[in-house]
Design an enzyme around this catalytic site. Structure first.
Site, PDB file in Angstrom:
ATOM      1  N   GLY A 118      71.350  43.883 -11.010  1.00  0.00           N
ATOM      2  CA  GLY A 118      71.253  43.787  -9.566  1.00  0.00           C
ATOM      3  C   GLY A 118      70.246  42.732  -9.152  1.00  0.00           C
ATOM      4  CB  THR A 168      71.591  41.930 -15.595  1.00  0.00           C
ATOM      5  OG1 THR A 168      70.790  41.236 -14.632  1.00  0.00           O
ATOM      6  CG2 THR A 168      70.703  42.336 -16.753  1.00  0.00           C
ATOM      7  CB  SER A 222      64.706  38.694 -14.075  1.00  0.00           C
ATOM      8  OG  SER A 222      64.745  39.140 -15.416  1.00  0.00           O
ATOM      9  CG  ASP A 223      65.711  43.667 -13.095  1.00  0.00           C
ATOM     10  OD1 ASP A 223      66.310  44.558 -13.726  1.00  0.00           O
ATOM     11  OD2 ASP A 223      66.292  42.665 -12.654  1.00  0.00           O
TER      12      ASP A 223
END
Length: 280
Positions: free
Chosen positions: A204, A154, A184-185
């Site tokens: 991560g 990322t 995704s985050d």
């Protein structure tokens, strides 16, 4: 005025000296160019500028060079948050645009500020973002040979401007080979969060970061009186019970910069016009 950027984890690519040097050089160039931009622009404008540069560099898993999903397609996620207004905008699983973070920036002016899938892609087309393939030969060869990357890539930026306003932006090309539709985050407050006191961007394993609500926790703890380092330490300790894989960068409104990772080694660079720090 200060900013810090990250480019995922070094372990996601070949851990040879040439790759490490290339990433160090790229991050140094981008952080310095972004600081020059910050001198005449807001933190909000600067984080978009910095993340766009990271998206345009195939060394990093965002924009150009994004990972290919399980069905052979590239879908990207990017988000932006303005610490001054507490507004967040983002695109999730957008396809065929060069700079997803710039689409997120346009969405900041709309009531419906987070769009996913075909809705995000259609919005981009309607707002002048031309169709653009972000696939590079390396990613296609990895996909065809089933060489799975580690899924920790990322890019992001946190900046504080001359008016002490904070902003954060984050972008990702996914973990590679994921089930189409995975979130995704990076498009959530777990991976990308800011207010008037603190801004944080994560990289991560997205599922670990979301489970811990990492970015939102760090910013909330700074808001509640923790120092930036204390907020990072406590929040990263909460990843340990499930061996959560995460790296984070942050700046508070006093200009303190901090970064931490749970596993070696997040690639990052910070600059304040004088002091430059780049990952080892």
């Amino acid at each position: 005025m200060k900013l810090i950027i990250h480019g995922g984890f070094f372990s996601e690519s070949a851990t040879n000296h040439e790759t490490k040097l290339a990433k160090r050089n790229a991050l140094e160039r981008i952080v310095k160019d972004s600081y020059s931009f910050l001198e005449t622009h807001s933190a909000l404008e600067t984080v978009v500028f910095a993340v766009s540069l990271l998206e345009d560099d195939e060394l990093f898993n965002a924009g150009i060079g994004s990972q290919i999903q399980g069905d052979g397609k590239i879908r990207m996620t990017a988000a932006l948050m303005d610490g001054a207004t507490h507004k967040m905008s983002g695109v999730i699983n957008i396809e065929d645009v060069r700079n997803p973070i710039q689409v997120a920036e346009v969405l900041l002016n709309y009531d419906d500020r987070i769009l996913g899938g075909s809705g995000a892609t259609n919005f981009a087309r309607q707002n002048g973002f031309e169709k653009f393939s972000t696939e590079i030969p390396q990613r296609r060869s990895e996909y065809e040979a089933k060489l799975k990357a580690s899924g920790t890539g990322t890019v992001g930026c946190v900046a504080i401007d001359k008016d002490r306003k904070l902003a954060v932006a984050t972008s990702t090309g996914g973990k590679g080979f994921e089930i189409p539709g995975r979130i995704s985050d990076s498009g959530t407050v777990a991976g990308n969060y800011a207010n008037e006191l603190c801004g944080v961007s994560l990289t991560g394993v997205g599922e670990d970061i979301v489970s811990n609500a990492t970015a939102a926790k760090i910013v909330t703890r700074v808001t509640d009186g923790f120092s930036l380092q204390e907020a990072f330490t406590k929040t990263f300790n909460e990843l340990k019970p499930y061996d959560g894989f995460a790296g984070a960068i942050g700046i508070d409104n006093k200009g303190n910069i901090y970064h931490q990772d749970s596993h070696p080694s997040m690639v990052f660079a910070s600059f304040d016009g004088k002091e430059l720090e780049v990952f080892g």
